[in-house]
Design an enzyme around this catalytic site. Structure first.
Site, PDB file in Angstrom:
ATOM      1  N   LYS A 123     -38.462  48.280 -11.791  1.00  0.00           N
ATOM      2  CA  LYS A 123     -37.984  49.059 -12.944  1.00  0.00           C
ATOM      3  C   LYS A 123     -38.783  50.348 -13.056  1.00  0.00           C
ATOM      4  CE  LYS A 123     -37.066  48.388 -17.907  1.00  0.00           C
ATOM      5  NZ  LYS A 123     -37.239  47.466 -19.050  1.00  0.00           N
ATOM      6  N   SER A 125     -35.517  42.671 -23.054  1.00  0.00           N
ATOM      7  CA  SER A 125     -35.054  43.560 -21.980  1.00  0.00           C
ATOM      8  C   SER A 125     -35.055  43.027 -20.561  1.00  0.00           C
ATOM      9  CB  SER A 125     -35.865  44.866 -22.014  1.00  0.00           C
ATOM     10  OG  SER A 125     -35.468  45.617 -23.145  1.00  0.00           O
ATOM     11  N   SER A 141     -33.117  46.576 -21.567  1.00  0.00           N
ATOM     12  CA  SER A 141     -33.256  47.852 -20.930  1.00  0.00           C
ATOM     13  C   SER A 141     -33.434  47.760 -19.410  1.00  0.00           C
ATOM     14  CB  SER A 141     -34.434  48.620 -21.524  1.00  0.00           C
ATOM     15  OG  SER A 141     -35.611  47.906 -21.346  1.00  0.00           O
TER      16      SER A 141
END
Lengths: 96, 476
Positions: free
Chosen positions: B78, B177, B153
């Protein structure tokens, strides 16, 4: 509804330049969100202390010695990302 | 054989048996990325040179009988986790050209474990969002239905794994997330106990809630990655020394919080949850109704604590040392104040600015006690509800949905911030209490994945893996 002047003051505190339309938008958003979270008033917290760390452990200490030395090239790469530099310093606009 | 669809376990076996090399596996994944990612949009940056170098080194080590579980395994990372010398943007214009000057601790550990880094994945800007629609740089689509969001997210990471464009991925979880996009994309997502995985090198969102964790194809894979990235870290002051995990017993008591199930749900969702519970009971686990009396205040607590911490953590993006800055335009004069407010006003997207404003409000003079401090106290009460369930109500783990429903369509929740916030209703309580939780695919509804959660006591990830594997066994 939160006062628009208050929203402007918050934007200044947060160092955010917002357009008048954005300020109004946030006035609405913040007012709605704060209404929503206002439910917490109903919870009795008179005998409760705040959570400071979710999985609290005593203060973790270490000896006051160099734990790591940052490689020279890494330091240079960090400084290199600054918008303005002069003589090995990061240059900023006049403070006073 | 389509080696891009392999799990970590199977891929590692294939590498050990010399069925293919890590370089071959890495190249196959890049081929697949070239084919699919223009449509899905999971990746922001591909790190091909680095990956092939790491893969070649892994192949050398495997030839010398290296048997470590992640050697040669290609992962997606990420984009709020720093990988030295690689662009790290947090999907924000603020950091669009920022190059990481050091490795996050989890990255250092994964390098040592011999893993391969394929690239950095898309996310909601500064991890703020539940759909990845808040990314300032790119749109990511759910590989299972391109008209729907991948969740957020960590949407890019979830999509990369679900789309067979990475064997596994790292994400971060502050209010759900990792777990929510895992649920939406049909993969496994683990949020470890707070303090178990170092946050050094993770761009901080809400420091008392953030944790890095894996998104994988199986529970076993999540366990493998977790064991590689966990550990006390002197560079993370909130890092804890986790007690030795006890292997989970065979038959467990699973708490069903009535507050999570006593409201109307879509029939299909309720049915799948019921079926899942029945399957767990058939395996020999006991289901027991419990109460978490204050859990319904979780979102309110979260949307006070999180923005407050966000407003503090994002103060560093000030246009002075790095990132977007109007000072880079040496032609146009500006005051110092303008450097701050214009750089930040321009660099941050709407949701980021909204949360900074909210956080500034709740921490400001005259409001701090009524809002932030109150929320931190209610947080203690919610944590105690969980403590009571585990210690006094005799449950080994808690069962819950991961999300209210399957992945929603693009634009469905963007007009009203509150409706987006409500997506996190089952995931947020976990971060508030600092507990570990895992989302595991439970089945599909209208061909769309639906995930369920197991929540375990602090430092009991082994219980999560046991229950997750049990659930997987009912689905094979």
């Amino acid at each position: 509804m939160i006062d628009l002047e208050h929203i402007k003051k918050l934007a200044t505190l947060a160092r955010l330049e917002l357009t008048p339309k954005e300020l109004e938008g946030f006035q609405g958003d913040l007012s709605r969100i704060l209404d929503y979270v206002g439910k917490l008033e109903n919870v009795d917290t008179s005998n409760v202390s705040a959570t400071l760390h979710a999985t609290a452990t005593p203060n973790v200490l270490r000896p006051d010695t160099d734990a790591i030395s940052t490689p020279e090239d890494a330091i240079e790469r960090m400084l290199d990302q600054a918008p303005e530099r002069k003589d090995g310093y990061i240059k900023v606009k006049a403070v006073l | 054989m389509n080696i891009t669809s392999l799990t970590i376990t199977k891929a590692r076996e294939g590498l050990a048996k010399k069925e293919f090399s890590s370089v071959e596996l890495t190249k196959e994944l890049y081929k697949h990325i070239a084919e699919r990612d223009s449509e899905i949009g999971a990746y922001l940056t591909l790190t091909k040179d680095l990956a092939l170098e790491q893969a070649a080194k892994a192949d050398t080590n495997i030839a010398k009988n290296d048997t470590a579980p992640l050697t040669g395994i290609p992962l997606a990372i990420k984009d709020n986790i720093l990988v030295d010398k690689i662009r790290a943007t947090a999907s924000s214009k603020m950091l669009e050209n920022y190059i990481a000057p050091y490795d996050a601790t989890v990255i250092t550990k994964l390098r040592e474990a011999g893993a391969v880094f394929l690239g950095k994945t898309n996310m909601d800007e500064f991890a703020m969002g539940s759909s990845t629609e808040n990314s300032a740089l790119k749109k990511t689509k759910n590989p299972r239905d391109l008209t729907r969001v991948p969740g957020g997210s960590s949407g890019g990471s979830a999509a990369a794994v679900a789309g067979d464009m990475a064997i596994a991925a790292l994400g971060s979880d502050t209010g759900g997330s990792i777990r929510q996009p895992a649920g939406f994309c049909g993969v496994v997502g683990l949020k470890p106990t707070y303090g178990t995985v170092s946050r050094y090198g993770l761009m901080a969102m809400a420091s008392s809630l953030d944790q890095i964790g894996p998104l994988t194809k199986t529970v076993e894979d999540a366990e493998t990655v977790f064991n590689s990235i966990r550990g006390t870290d002197p560079f993370d002051a909130t890092s804890v020394t986790a007690p030795q995990q006890i292997a989970a017993q065979k038959n467990l008591t699973i708490g069903i919080p009535k507050e999570f199930f006593d409201h109307p749900m879509r029939t299909e969702v309720a049915d799948l949850l019921t079926k899942t519970k029945e399957n767990l009971a058939k395996l020999g686990h006991t289901l027991k109704e419990i109460s978490l009396p204050h859990v319904s205040y979780s979102l309110e607590v979260y949307y006070l604590i999180m923005p407050a911490e966000v407003s503090a953590n994002l103060a560093r993006y000030d246009g002075i040392r790095y990132g977007h800055s109007i000072a880079r335009d040496t032609e146009t004069p500006a005051t110092l104040g303008e450097v701050y407010s214009k750089s930040r006003g321009q660099g941050f997207g709407k949701e980021v600015r909204r949360r900074i404003m909210l956080g500034t409000y709740v921490l400001s003079h005259g409001y701090y006690e009524a809002y932030y401090l109150k929320a931190q106290k209610v947080r203690t009460i919610i944590t105690n509800d969980f403590k009571h369930a585990f210690e006094n109500q005799g449950v080994d783990a808690i069962f819950a949905p991961t999300t209210p429903d399957v992945a929603f369509k693009f634009g469905e929740k963007t007009s009203d911030p509150l409706s987006m916030y409500l997506e996190d209703i089952y995931t947020v309580p976990v971060n508030i209490a600092g507990l570990p939780a895992i989302s595991v695919p439970a089945g599909t509804i209208d061909n769309l994945p639906f995930g369920v959660q197991f929540i375990a006591p602090w430092f009991s990830e082994t219980t999560l893996f046991a229950l997750g594997k049990a659930l997987e066994s009912t689905r094979s």
